[in-house]
Design a protein around this motif. Structure first.
Motif, PDB file in Angstrom:
ATOM      1  N   GLU A 136     -14.074 -10.252 -13.979  1.00 25.97           N
ATOM      2  CA  GLU A 136     -14.479 -10.490 -12.594  1.00 25.97           C
ATOM      3  C   GLU A 136     -13.272 -10.721 -11.689  1.00 25.97           C
ATOM      4  OE1 GLU A 136     -17.187 -13.740 -12.805  1.00 25.97           O
ATOM      5  OE2 GLU A 136     -18.954 -12.459 -12.881  1.00 25.97           O
ATOM      6  N   SER A 137     -12.179 -11.156 -12.276  1.00 24.69           N
ATOM      7  CA  SER A 137     -10.980 -11.418 -11.464  1.00 24.69           C
ATOM      8  C   SER A 137     -10.396 -10.135 -10.872  1.00 24.69           C
ATOM      9  CB  SER A 137      -9.920 -12.121 -12.307  1.00 24.69           C
ATOM     10  OG  SER A 137      -9.449 -11.268 -13.344  1.00 24.69           O
ATOM     11  N   PHE A 138     -10.769  -8.958 -11.426  1.00 25.06           N
ATOM     12  CA  PHE A 138     -10.287  -7.702 -10.866  1.00 25.06           C
ATOM     13  C   PHE A 138     -11.005  -7.360  -9.558  1.00 25.06           C
ATOM     14  CE2 PHE A 138      -9.170  -7.260 -15.360  1.00 25.06           C
ATOM     15  CZ  PHE A 138      -7.847  -6.848 -15.262  1.00 25.06           C
ATOM     16  N   GLY A 139     -12.123  -8.006  -9.327  1.00 29.76           N
ATOM     17  CA  GLY A 139     -12.827  -7.787  -8.070  1.00 29.76           C
ATOM     18  C   GLY A 139     -13.664  -6.534  -8.032  1.00 29.76           C
ATOM     19  N   GLU A 140     -13.888  -5.864  -9.156  1.00 31.42           N
ATOM     20  CA  GLU A 140     -14.708  -4.650  -9.190  1.00 31.42           C
ATOM     21  C   GLU A 140     -15.855  -4.867 -10.173  1.00 31.42           C
ATOM     22  OE1 GLU A 140     -12.684  -0.868  -9.394  1.00 31.42           O
ATOM     23  OE2 GLU A 140     -10.761  -1.873  -9.165  1.00 31.42           O
ATOM     24  N   GLY A 141     -17.064  -4.880  -9.646  1.00 29.93           N
ATOM     25  CA  GLY A 141     -18.226  -5.097 -10.506  1.00 29.93           C
ATOM     26  C   GLY A 141     -18.452  -6.579 -10.743  1.00 29.93           C
ATOM     27  N   PRO A 184     -17.194   1.526 -11.870  1.00 30.08           N
ATOM     28  CA  PRO A 184     -16.244   2.365 -12.603  1.00 30.08           C
ATOM     29  C   PRO A 184     -15.758   1.691 -13.877  1.00 30.08           C
ATOM     30  CG  PRO A 184     -15.164   1.338 -10.747  1.00 30.08           C
ATOM     31  CD  PRO A 184     -16.623   1.002 -10.617  1.00 30.08           C
ATOM     32  N   VAL A 185     -15.227   2.522 -14.760  1.00 35.58           N
ATOM     33  CA  VAL A 185     -14.656   2.023 -16.008  1.00 35.58           C
ATOM     34  C   VAL A 185     -13.279   1.448 -15.697  1.00 35.58           C
ATOM     35  CG1 VAL A 185     -13.925   2.618 -18.330  1.00 35.58           C
ATOM     36  CG2 VAL A 185     -15.936   3.740 -17.325  1.00 35.58           C
ATOM     37  N   LEU A 186     -13.055   0.211 -16.183  1.00 44.30           N
ATOM     38  CA  LEU A 186     -11.782  -0.461 -15.964  1.00 44.30           C
ATOM     39  C   LEU A 186     -10.999  -0.498 -17.275  1.00 44.30           C
ATOM     40  CD1 LEU A 186     -13.008  -3.547 -13.888  1.00 44.30           C
ATOM     41  CD2 LEU A 186     -12.280  -1.327 -13.039  1.00 44.30           C
ATOM     42  N   GLY A 187      -9.669  -0.302 -17.180  1.00 43.80           N
ATOM     43  CA  GLY A 187      -8.840  -0.416 -18.366  1.00 43.80           C
ATOM     44  C   GLY A 187      -8.223   0.907 -18.757  1.00 43.80           C
ATOM     45  N   SER A 188      -7.543   0.900 -19.907  1.00 41.36           N
ATOM     46  CA  SER A 188      -6.839   2.097 -20.402  1.00 41.36           C
ATOM     47  C   SER A 188      -7.813   3.070 -21.041  1.00 41.36           C
ATOM     48  CB  SER A 188      -5.764   1.675 -21.402  1.00 41.36           C
ATOM     49  OG  SER A 188      -6.383   1.030 -22.526  1.00 41.36           O
ATOM     50  N   VAL A 227      -8.613   3.628 -24.168  1.00 34.49           N
ATOM     51  CA  VAL A 227      -9.444   3.107 -25.263  1.00 34.49           C
ATOM     52  C   VAL A 227      -9.856   1.657 -25.002  1.00 34.49           C
ATOM     53  CG1 VAL A 227      -9.538   2.617 -27.732  1.00 34.49           C
ATOM     54  CG2 VAL A 227      -8.367   4.680 -26.912  1.00 34.49           C
ATOM     55  N   LEU A 228      -8.914   0.829 -24.646  1.00 33.06           N
ATOM     56  CA  LEU A 228      -9.200  -0.572 -24.370  1.00 33.06           C
ATOM     57  C   LEU A 228      -9.676  -0.709 -22.933  1.00 33.06           C
ATOM     58  CD1 LEU A 228      -6.154  -2.253 -26.167  1.00 33.06           C
ATOM     59  CD2 LEU A 228      -8.494  -1.948 -27.027  1.00 33.06           C
ATOM     60  N   ASN A 229     -10.956  -0.556 -22.747  1.00 36.39           N
ATOM     61  CA  ASN A 229     -11.519  -0.595 -21.406  1.00 36.39           C
ATOM     62  C   ASN A 229     -12.872  -1.285 -21.445  1.00 36.39           C
ATOM     63  OD1 ASN A 229     -13.283   1.368 -22.467  1.00 36.39           O
ATOM     64  ND2 ASN A 229     -11.856   3.000 -21.904  1.00 36.39           N
ATOM     65  N   THR A 230     -13.517  -1.265 -20.297  1.00 33.16           N
ATOM     66  CA  THR A 230     -14.802  -1.972 -20.198  1.00 33.16           C
ATOM     67  C   THR A 230     -15.923  -1.290 -20.970  1.00 33.16           C
ATOM     68  OG1 THR A 230     -15.201  -0.788 -18.122  1.00 33.16           O
ATOM     69  CG2 THR A 230     -14.251  -2.998 -17.969  1.00 33.16           C
ATOM     70  N   LEU A 231     -15.727  -0.045 -21.382  1.00 31.39           N
ATOM     71  CA  LEU A 231     -16.740   0.595 -22.234  1.00 31.39           C
ATOM     72  C   LEU A 231     -16.849  -0.135 -23.567  1.00 31.39           C
ATOM     73  CD1 LEU A 231     -15.941   4.364 -21.570  1.00 31.39           C
ATOM     74  CD2 LEU A 231     -17.871   3.038 -20.689  1.00 31.39           C
ATOM     75  N   VAL A 262     -16.048   7.022 -24.836  1.00 26.13           N
ATOM     76  CA  VAL A 262     -14.584   6.943 -24.877  1.00 26.13           C
ATOM     77  C   VAL A 262     -13.972   8.339 -24.873  1.00 26.13           C
ATOM     78  CG1 VAL A 262     -12.643   6.361 -26.387  1.00 26.13           C
ATOM     79  CG2 VAL A 262     -14.409   4.665 -25.902  1.00 26.13           C
ATOM     80  N   ILE A 263     -14.562   9.246 -25.642  1.00 24.78           N
ATOM     81  CA  ILE A 263     -14.050  10.622 -25.658  1.00 24.78           C
ATOM     82  C   ILE A 263     -14.136  11.247 -24.268  1.00 24.78           C
ATOM     83  CG2 ILE A 263     -14.485  12.944 -26.565  1.00 24.78           C
ATOM     84  CD1 ILE A 263     -15.389  11.583 -29.172  1.00 24.78           C
ATOM     85  N   ARG A 264     -15.243  11.010 -23.603  1.00 23.59           N
ATOM     86  CA  ARG A 264     -15.378  11.574 -22.254  1.00 23.59           C
ATOM     87  C   ARG A 264     -14.380  10.929 -21.303  1.00 23.59           C
ATOM     88  NH1 ARG A 264     -18.539  14.922 -19.615  1.00 23.59           N
ATOM     89  NH2 ARG A 264     -18.919  14.626 -17.370  1.00 23.59           N
ATOM     90  N   HIS A 265     -14.182   9.623 -21.440  1.00 28.11           N
ATOM     91  CA  HIS A 265     -13.223   8.948 -20.573  1.00 28.11           C
ATOM     92  C   HIS A 265     -11.803   9.447 -20.806  1.00 28.11           C
ATOM     93  CE1 HIS A 265     -10.648   5.458 -19.302  1.00 28.11           C
ATOM     94  NE2 HIS A 265     -11.463   5.547 -18.245  1.00 28.11           N
ATOM     95  N   VAL A 266     -11.474   9.780 -22.053  1.00 31.73           N
ATOM     96  CA  VAL A 266     -10.134  10.295 -22.353  1.00 31.73           C
ATOM     97  C   VAL A 266      -9.894  11.624 -21.637  1.00 31.73           C
ATOM     98  CG1 VAL A 266      -8.688  11.240 -24.194  1.00 31.73           C
ATOM     99  CG2 VAL A 266      -9.915   9.070 -24.525  1.00 31.73           C
ATOM    100  N   TRP A 267     -10.866  12.513 -21.624  1.00 28.03           N
ATOM    101  CA  TRP A 267     -10.680  13.834 -21.047  1.00 28.03           C
ATOM    102  C   TRP A 267     -11.015  13.898 -19.556  1.00 28.03           C
ATOM    103  CZ3 TRP A 267      -7.889  17.103 -23.607  1.00 28.03           C
ATOM    104  CH2 TRP A 267      -7.851  17.038 -25.012  1.00 28.03           C
ATOM    105  N   GLN A 268     -11.958  13.027 -19.099  1.00 31.21           N
ATOM    106  CA  GLN A 268     -12.406  13.135 -17.710  1.00 31.21           C
ATOM    107  C   GLN A 268     -11.809  12.053 -16.810  1.00 31.21           C
ATOM    108  OE1 GLN A 268     -14.175  15.560 -16.533  1.00 31.21           O
ATOM    109  NE2 GLN A 268     -15.230  16.491 -18.276  1.00 31.21           N
ATOM    110  N   GLY A 269     -11.426  10.903 -17.420  1.00 29.09           N
ATOM    111  CA  GLY A 269     -10.946   9.809 -16.595  1.00 29.09           C
ATOM    112  C   GLY A 269     -12.096   9.011 -16.015  1.00 29.09           C
ATOM    113  N   ALA A 270     -11.772   7.896 -15.361  1.00 31.61           N
ATOM    114  CA  ALA A 270     -12.810   7.020 -14.815  1.00 31.61           C
ATOM    115  C   ALA A 270     -13.637   7.700 -13.741  1.00 31.61           C
ATOM    116  CB  ALA A 270     -12.167   5.757 -14.249  1.00 31.61           C
TER     117      ALA A 270
END
Length: 902
Positions: free
Chosen positions: A663-668, A737-741, A743-747, A791-799
């Motif tokens: 929550e400190s990121f201010g998104e979602g 939106p998905v936050l993070g790198s 693999v290590l993200n909010t998904l 995760v696979i989709r996030h790797v190829w498509q991005g957030a």
């Protein structure tokens, strides 16, 4: 004209007398004829023939129907302990003193059908005497004194007639004049009561003192008559005596003295029955006096104080008179023991049931009474206290009356609670003490009530110190009463808002100190027996917890409660106090409620991070310390509760920390983002698995655990469904939106973390049902698969390209295929290594899915070298799996045998 009316009145009075006289003559005539017929038939010797008496009618009636009360006799106090009498009776049959049995009611109906004219005659004679007085009053035929004297003379004549018939002709069941003496004497008693009441109520010839004295004399006279005549006289006299004040009528500025009259009648009825042991006469007496007193207070509400005093006094005489002792010594089982009555157990004796019923009814009346003034409130408190204290001291030698104190004790707590909730007069005066004058005197109401609770607790402890079979029960009552009364004051009166939180907390601390002293005294007396010291210690901890609740903030209170749990486990470890497990259970439940519901998760989302972390971390540490302290002891319930609570709270703490960090990121946020919903799902699912872990405790509480587990799991599944649908960035273009790198993200937070929580909890709880394990592993697998795909989709498509409407690229499609093949191969290898048929089937299913995807999707969707590599990878993978399968067969096949071909 008036002379004619008087003559008619005398004729009316003569009618029932004439009827009775004719019945006597006719009955003796019929009896004489019957004897002669039997003599002629040779069935009766001549010597048995009744000798005619010129002064008596000579003909009889047929044999009277036996009265229904003939068998209604009870054991006396001396007979109750005789083992030979107990052995003769059937243990499964209720004793003869159970009044309202079907056969007895049937006998009563049969008797009334045969002998109804006796009852009508008694009623007619009684009303004749009373209406004679009323007629004279209405028409002014005689002066008031003469009217009263006429009624008294008429009543005396009726009693004399009954006594003459009893002495001359008899009153036993076989006599032709059975019941007639009771009819006349009973009607005479009612007439005498009516005459005295008329002198007091109608004409005010005598004062209340003289009236009561006259009624006492008549009552004592009736007591003697009842001992000789039988239950019919007692019944007629009781019913008439209770009805007389309402039939006579009249008016009085203060009819409270009638409660004394009803009390005297109750003493008479119970006194007759305590000698003759008809049982139902005592029941009729109490029903009549409670009913008559209630009708009187309805007609004269100003006499409410007298009504309350009289019903309290009834409880005492209903306990003392049937037992024939000033200090009760009722033996046999208690009423409370009938809750778990087994086949062969004896029933409580009639005096025990009568005493318990009277105390219960009086307690209910005092409890339901609504005081209109401060005086009535304190009168109710005084009567409750007097009844409780008297029963504690008075019934200490009566084994069967150990539970009689419970109704007034519970009634006192309820009375105090309701008076505060509904805003009684004393509560208003207490609540408004400082409303106008800040320098007003300290209001002592709550302090006096708390002190009263402490006094009753000390007396209950005194009863426990006396020893006996129920010493532990009295110790439990002592440990509970004062704290429960204080809680009732807190809920109904809210003293902290008037006298201040610290002043009110000092009351709880004082009660806790008193419990500590009792614990020390019990420990000194009991030695190695720790039950009573444990109960007092539990009460002391509860009082201190109550004080913490009053003065501490939400965070401090939760930490204090956790500290109390640790103290309880330490005391159990040091002194071996098994009852501490109940305090630990209550403490874990209370802390869990505070962590989840009140102030709960909503507070955890907005409270300062350090404060929130301190509360949940302290809870985890406290649960772990308590579990470690109890580990060497045999405390399965407390240990399991602490262990499951520690796991659940630790998971909740990690989820909340991750939630606050994201929550400190201010998104979602926690309410609508996929990761916030996933974390909420984790919290509720951990609570559900904590209940599942407690299933192995068994018992009736398991039904509650089933409901709680289903409730928590439903919340978790609902949050997961929201994360998979509305908040899923693949399905909703407006999702957070998905936050993070990569693999290590909010998904991972939204989908992988719940999968891990479900899978780990299922693996950890070995005792969970098999079907639940299968469902849980299946749900965890599906969530892990969803996470991997996203995760696979996030790797190829991005957030920004997560939405499925953006299409699928060829590298993404190829990655799905390779992933399916890798997962299938891993499952297949593990199935061979572990010889698991289930894993082998799962691996084959995943590989089959990859094959179908290649031939149905990849060939059409891929192009160029990617299509070639896809088919090449599929072929090489299948060839490698075939070789792996063959190698495993050769490796695990027994030596000297041929491997099986598949």
């Amino acid at each position: 004209m008036e002379s004619l009316l008087v003559l008619i009145g005398l004729v009316v009075l003569a009618i029932p007398v004439s009827i009775v006289a004719l019945l006597i003559g006719q009955s003796r005539l019929r009896k004489r004829v019957e004897q002669l017929e039997r003599q002629l038939a040779g069935e009766l010797p001549e010597s048995d023939l009744e000798t005619p008496d010129p002064s008596k009618p000579e003909l009889p009636v047929s044999k009277p129907t036996p009265a229904p009360w003939a068998a209604a006799k009870t054991l006396t106090a001396a007979d109750e302990g005789r083992p030979e009498e107990q052995e003769k009776s059937e243990p499964d049959e209720p004793p003869a003193t159970i009044v309202f049995r079907e056969e007895r009611l049937a006998a009563l109906g049969a008797w009334l059908r045969e002998n109804w004219f006796y009852a009508v005659s008694a009623l007619s004679l009684a009303l004749a005497g009373i209406f004679l007085v009323q007629y004279g009053a209405e028409n002014g035929l005689l002066p008031p004194t003469a009217r009263v004297i006429a009624a008294l003379v008429f009543g005396a004549l009726l009693i004399g007639a009954g006594e003459v018939i009893r002495r001359r002709f008899g009153d036993d069941e076989g006599s032709t004049t059975a019941y007639l003496p009771s009819v006349f004497s009973g009607a005479g008693l009612v007439t005498l009561f009516g005459g005295v009441l008329a002198a007091r109520q109608l004409y005010d010839l005598i004062g209340p003192e003289a009236g009561l004295a006259g009624l006492v004399v008549i009552a004592l006279f009736g007591l003697v008559l009842g001992w000789f005549h039988g239950p019919l006289l007692a019944a007629v006299g009781l019913v008439g005596a209770f009805a007389a004040p309402f039939v006579v009528g009249g008016s009085s500025d203060d009819p409270s003295w009638l409660y004394g009259y009803f009390f005297i009648i109750a003493v008479v009825g119970l006194g007759i029955d305590t000698v003759r042991r008809w049982a139902w006469i005592s029941v009729l007496t109490l029903v009549g006096v409670y009913g008559a007193a209630f009708l009187l207070v309805l007609s004269s509400p100003s006499t409410e104080a007298g009504y309350l005093i009289s019903v309290t006094a009834l409880a005492f005489i209903a306990t003392a008179i049937p037992g024939r002792r000033i200090w009760p010594n009722h033996s046999g089982p208690m009423i409370a023991e009938m809750i778990r009555r087994r086949k062969g157990d004896t029933w409580p004796e009639f005096p025990t049931r009568l005493a318990f019923g009277a105390v219960l009814v009086s307690s209910v009346i005092l409890t339901l009474h609504w005081p209109d003034s401060s005086g009535e409130f304190w009168l109710g408190i005084t009567l409750f206290t007097g009844l409780i204290l008297a029963l504690i001291f008075w019934s200490r030698d009566a084994r069967a009356l150990q539970d009689v104190t419970a109704p007034p004790a519970l009634g006192l707590i309820w009375f105090v609670l309701v008076h505060g909730l509904d805003g009684g007069a004393v509560w208003h005066r207490f609540a408004e003490t400082y409303a106008e004058t800040a320098e007003a005197d300290y209001p002592w109401s709550v302090t006096l009530l708390a002190a009263l609770g402490a006094l009753i607790t000390l007396l209950a402890a005194w009863r426990s110190f006396q020893g006996g079979r129920y010493a532990v029960v009295w110790a439990a009552a002592a440990a509970m009463f004062a704290p429960v009364l204080a809680i009732a004051l807190e809920v109904g009166w809210q003293p902290a808002e008037v006298i201040g939180a610290y002043a009110w907390a000092l009351h709880a601390v004082a009660l806790g100190a008193m419990m500590v002293v009792l614990a020390e005294r019990f420990a000194r007396v009991d030695g190695d027996d720790r039950m009573r010291p444990a109960l007092a210690t539990l009460s002391a901890l509860s009082c201190l917890s109550f004080a913490c609740i009053i003065v501490l903030s939400s965070a401090a209170l939760t930490i204090a409660l956790v500290a109390m749990i640790v103290v309880a486990t330490a005391l159990d470890r040091r002194f071996k106090l098994p009852p501490m497990s109940w305090f630990i259970w209550a403490g874990v439940f209370t802390v869990t409620v505070r962590l989840v519901l009140d102030p709960g998760l909503n507070w955890a989302e907005i409270a300062p991070l350090i404060e929130m972390t301190l509360v949940y971390a302290a809870s985890v540490v406290g649960f772990v310390i308590g579990w470690a302290l109890l580990k060497p002891l045999d405390r399965p319930m407390a240990s399991l509760l602490l262990e499951s609570a520690a796991w659940a709270t630790a998971g909740i703490l990690l989820s909340l920390l991750l939630l606050r960090w994201l929550e400190s990121f201010g998104e979602g946020g926690a309410t609508d983002s996929h990761w916030g919903l996933g974390l909420l799902a984790v919290i509720w699912l951990l609570l559900a698995f904590a209940q599942v872990q407690r299933f192995k405790l068994g018992g009736k509480l398991n039904y509650v655990r089933y409901v709680l587990a289903a409730f928590f799991a439903a919340h978790g599944v609902f949050r997961l469904a929201q994360a998979l649908s509305d908040a899923n960035p693949l399905l909703n273009p407006f999702a957070d939106p998905v936050l993070g790198s990569q693999v290590l993200n909010t998904l991972a937070v939204a989908y992988l973390l719940p999968a891990v929580a479900i899978g780990f909890s299922t693996w950890r709880i070995v005792s969970s049902p098999v079907l639940l394990k299968q469902i849980s592993y299946g749900v965890a697998t599906i969530l892990a698969a969803v996470w991997l795909g996203l995760v696979i989709r996030h790797v190829w498509q991005g957030a920004g390209g997560m939405y499925e409407g953006n299409g699928v690229t060829q590298p993404e499609l190829y990655t799905y295929t390779i992933t399916l093949l890798v997962v299938g191969a891993a499952l297949f290898y593990q199935s061979l290594a572990r010889r698991s048929d289930l894993m082998r089937k799962a691996g084959l299913a995943v590989i089959g899915l990859a094959v179908a995807k290649v031939f149905l999707i990849d060939i059409a969707g891929l192009g160029g070298l990617i299509r070639v590599f896809s088919l090449l990878a599929l072929g090489l993978a299948l060839a490698g799996l075939a070789w792996l399968n063959r190698w495993a067969q050769l490796r695990h096949a027994p030596q000297g045998s041929e491997p099986l071909d598949h």
